[in-house]
Design an enzyme around this catalytic site. Structure first.
Site, PDB file in Angstrom:
ATOM      1  N   GLU A   1      -6.536   4.681   8.152  1.00 37.73           N
ATOM      2  CA  GLU A   1      -6.302   6.103   7.877  1.00 37.73           C
ATOM      3  C   GLU A   1      -7.552   6.743   7.294  1.00 37.73           C
ATOM      4  OE1 GLU A   1      -2.741   5.419   5.651  1.00 37.73           O
ATOM      5  OE2 GLU A   1      -1.717   4.862   7.502  1.00 37.73           O
TER       6      GLU A   1
ATOM      7  N   HIS B   1      -9.430   1.268   5.230  1.00 35.62           N
ATOM      8  CA  HIS B   1      -8.127   1.416   5.889  1.00 35.62           C
ATOM      9  C   HIS B   1      -8.278   2.340   7.098  1.00 35.62           C
ATOM     10  CE1 HIS B   1      -3.972   2.469   6.634  1.00 35.62           C
ATOM     11  NE2 HIS B   1      -3.648   1.375   5.962  1.00 35.62           N
TER      12      HIS B   1
ATOM     13  N   GLU C   1      -5.152  -5.013  10.647  1.00 36.45           N
ATOM     14  CA  GLU C   1      -4.120  -3.990  10.835  1.00 36.45           C
ATOM     15  C   GLU C   1      -4.371  -3.278  12.161  1.00 36.45           C
ATOM     16  OE1 GLU C   1      -2.244  -2.739   6.848  1.00 36.45           O
ATOM     17  OE2 GLU C   1      -3.933  -1.424   7.206  1.00 36.45           O
TER      18      GLU C   1
ATOM     19  N   GLY D   1       2.825   2.158  10.882  1.00 37.99           N
ATOM     20  CA  GLY D   1       3.779   3.259  10.758  1.00 37.99           C
ATOM     21  C   GLY D   1       4.537   3.565  12.038  1.00 37.99           C
TER      22      GLY D   1
ATOM     23  N   LYS E   1       0.026   4.250  -0.173  1.00 37.60           N
ATOM     24  CA  LYS E   1      -0.625   5.414   0.447  1.00 37.60           C
ATOM     25  C   LYS E   1      -0.449   6.633  -0.478  1.00 37.60           C
ATOM     26  CE  LYS E   1      -0.072   3.120   4.835  1.00 37.60           C
ATOM     27  NZ  LYS E   1       0.117   3.187   6.287  1.00 37.60           N
TER      28      LYS E   1
ATOM     29  N   ASN F   1       0.864  -1.189   0.000  1.00 36.27           N
ATOM     30  CA  ASN F   1       0.000   0.000   0.000  1.00 36.27           C
ATOM     31  C   ASN F   1       0.890   1.224   0.000  1.00 36.27           C
ATOM     32  OD1 ASN F   1      -1.799   2.038   0.492  1.00 36.27           O
ATOM     33  ND2 ASN F   1      -2.408   1.331   2.540  1.00 36.27           N
TER      34      ASN F   1
ATOM     35  N   SER G   1       3.764  -2.185  10.216  1.00 29.93           N
ATOM     36  CA  SER G   1       5.227  -2.236  10.393  1.00 29.93           C
ATOM     37  C   SER G   1       5.841  -3.559   9.906  1.00 29.93           C
ATOM     38  CB  SER G   1       5.603  -1.952  11.855  1.00 29.93           C
ATOM     39  OG  SER G   1       5.176  -0.663  12.226  1.00 29.93           O
TER      40      SER G   1
END
Ligand code: 13P
Length: 255
Positions: free
Chosen positions: A97, A95, A167, A173, A11, A9, A213
């Protein structure tokens, strides 16, 4: 048998020219890999160009989001049929985010998942708990609500063809990936719920992949964990070499 599924991904990274250079290099490096399902998810502007650069290769393309209507007055949005026509076969849905910054809800994830399936796209449905939810012992309750709402109304065959990405938000991250035990516990729970709600066959076929990660240094341990069928990789997918290394270390013979 479920082949390992590894998706990168990107992003909001890479211009169209950068994405094309990456795709051309990457396809050469992984061209002999037949035992891993490989996908890259560029920003939507680059989906078509990357799909062209990866045409007739063993690397699939995903969009990172979609809107559920087919077309119409929805400024800024793109639809499942548009993504399909641009050459993608997958789309990431829900996701964290998008949930955190763009008000994505479990209900909208459901609408998007259904729209993706209707357009013959494979949804990569993201779920996962936040740190405070884990610390309050709410991980399973959060996952249950996300699964139940996001997959509401789906037929068992559709669930069998899905990719679910676990996730945990605290691992994205941050450099702090879940341990193999934490991943196994969550993935086992997710598969149990799928079995209860959609039957054994759907639960067995569905890929449940881990994200947060993931790097070349930890992919083997994570994939060796029970019930982990692959990975959704963020930062480590941005460089061709590191993503190719994640793929190489995911090959069944090497895990
Ligand atoms: P990182 O691998 O950068 O933690 O991102 C994970 C992720 O969000 C993939 O969708």
């Amino acid at each position: 048998m479920r082949l390992p599924f590894i998706a990168g991904n990107w992003k909001m990274n890479k211009t169209v020219p950068e994405a094309i250079v990456y795709a051309k290099q990457f396809r050469r490096i992984v061209e002999d890999v037949t035992d891993v399902e490989i996908v890259v998810a560029p920003p939507s502007l680059a989906v078509h160009a990357v799909a062209e650069a990866l045409r007739s290769s063993n690397v699939g393309v995903a969009a990172q989001d979609l809107y559920w209507a087919r077309e119409g007055a929805f400024t800024g949005e793109i639809s499942a049929p548009m993504i399909r026509e641009a050459g993608a076969e997958y789309v990431i849905v829900g996701h964290s985010e998008r949930r955190t910054y763009f008000a994505e809800t479990n209900a909208s994830v459901n609408l998007k998942t259904c729209a993706a399936l209707a357009a013959d796209l494979t949804p990569i449905v993201c779920i996962g708990e936040k740190l405070d939810e884990r610390e309050h012992g709410e991980t399973f309750a959060v996952l249950d609500l996300q699964i139940r709402t996001a997959l509401e109304g789906l037929a068992p065959e559709q669930v069998g063809a899905l990719v679910i990405a676990y996730e945990p938000v605290w691992a994205i991250g941050t450099g702090h990936h879940a341990t193999a035990d934490q991943a196994t516990e969550a993935h086992r729970h997710i598969r149990r719920r799928l079995r209860e709600q959609f039957g054994a066959e759907a639960a067995e076929r569905c890929h449940i992949v881990y994200g947060g990660s993931v790097k070349p240094a930890n992919i083997r341990d994570l994939l060796a964990a029970e019930e982990v069928d692959g990975a959704l990789v963020g930062g480590a997918s941005l460089e061709v070499e590191s993503f190719a290394e994640v793929v190489a270390r995911s090959r069944p013979a090497t895990v």
